[in-house]
Design a protein around this motif. Structure first.
Motif, PDB file in Angstrom:
ATOM      1  N   LYS A  66       6.059  -6.338  -5.593  1.00 45.71           N
ATOM      2  CA  LYS A  66       6.354  -6.369  -6.889  1.00 45.71           C
ATOM      3  C   LYS A  66       6.731  -4.915  -7.481  1.00 45.71           C
ATOM      4  CE  LYS A  66       3.592 -10.311  -8.355  1.00 45.71           C
ATOM      5  NZ  LYS A  66       2.486 -10.666  -9.051  1.00 45.71           N
ATOM      6  N   ARG A  67       5.919  -3.954  -6.823  1.00 42.47           N
ATOM      7  CA  ARG A  67       6.606  -2.476  -7.266  1.00 42.47           C
ATOM      8  C   ARG A  67       7.856  -2.112  -6.801  1.00 42.47           C
ATOM      9  NH1 ARG A  67       0.787   0.688  -6.327  1.00 42.47           N
ATOM     10  NH2 ARG A  67      -0.488  -0.223  -8.149  1.00 42.47           N
ATOM     11  N   LYS A  68       8.022  -2.443  -5.228  1.00 47.12           N
ATOM     12  CA  LYS A  68       9.348  -2.165  -4.668  1.00 47.12           C
ATOM     13  C   LYS A  68      10.423  -2.832  -5.242  1.00 47.12           C
ATOM     14  CE  LYS A  68       7.835   0.127  -1.095  1.00 47.12           C
ATOM     15  NZ  LYS A  68       8.215   1.791  -1.109  1.00 47.12           N
ATOM     16  N   SER A  69      10.370  -4.079  -5.855  1.00 48.67           N
ATOM     17  CA  SER A  69      11.382  -4.864  -6.590  1.00 48.67           C
ATOM     18  C   SER A  69      11.692  -4.242  -7.914  1.00 48.67           C
ATOM     19  CB  SER A  69      11.084  -6.253  -6.481  1.00 48.67           C
ATOM     20  OG  SER A  69      10.149  -6.464  -7.626  1.00 48.67           O
ATOM     21  N   ARG A  70      10.931  -3.542  -8.310  1.00 52.29           N
ATOM     22  CA  ARG A  70      11.453  -2.867  -9.937  1.00 52.29           C
ATOM     23  C   ARG A  70      12.493  -2.142  -9.763  1.00 52.29           C
ATOM     24  NH1 ARG A  70       5.546  -2.123 -12.815  1.00 52.29           N
ATOM     25  NH2 ARG A  70       4.888  -4.109 -12.467  1.00 52.29           N
ATOM     26  N   LEU A 130       1.314  -7.135  -4.618  1.00 53.72           N
ATOM     27  CA  LEU A 130       1.484  -6.100  -5.613  1.00 53.72           C
ATOM     28  C   LEU A 130       2.386  -5.037  -4.963  1.00 53.72           C
ATOM     29  CD1 LEU A 130       0.416  -4.427  -7.995  1.00 53.72           C
ATOM     30  CD2 LEU A 130      -1.405  -3.543  -6.549  1.00 53.72           C
ATOM     31  N   GLN A 131       2.501  -4.715  -3.889  1.00 53.20           N
ATOM     32  CA  GLN A 131       3.444  -3.581  -3.180  1.00 53.20           C
ATOM     33  C   GLN A 131       4.969  -4.176  -3.488  1.00 53.20           C
ATOM     34  OE1 GLN A 131       1.592  -2.904   0.750  1.00 53.20           O
ATOM     35  NE2 GLN A 131       1.115  -0.843   0.219  1.00 53.20           N
TER      36      GLN A 131
END
Length: 69
Positions: A65-69, A62-63
């Motif tokens: 995925k958030r960083k890749s946005r 989850l972390q």
């Protein structure tokens, strides 16, 4: 305890390394089970440990995925 990272750009690398480490623990636990064939049933501690590691892996995903946005 690990020192928190100062540079947020290094965070994805840290998370990826942590994910690989946790996956290695699960693989190692599975390998130990194969070596000890008499013990076919997981203990409660093993089950709780694996569940906790999987929850941590989900949180890391989850972390990331958030960083890749």
């Amino acid at each position: 305890m690990n020192k928190p990272l100062q540079n947020s750009a290094q965070m994805p690398d840290y998370l990826k390394a942590r994910k690989m480490h946790l996956n290695g623990i699960i693989v190692g636990m599975a390998g130990m089970k194969k070596l000890n064939r008499r013990e076919t049933k997981d203990t409660k501690v093993e089950t709780l440990t694996i569940d906790a590691i999987k929850a941590e892996l989900d949180f890391i995903d989850l972390q990331l995925k958030r960083k890749s946005r």
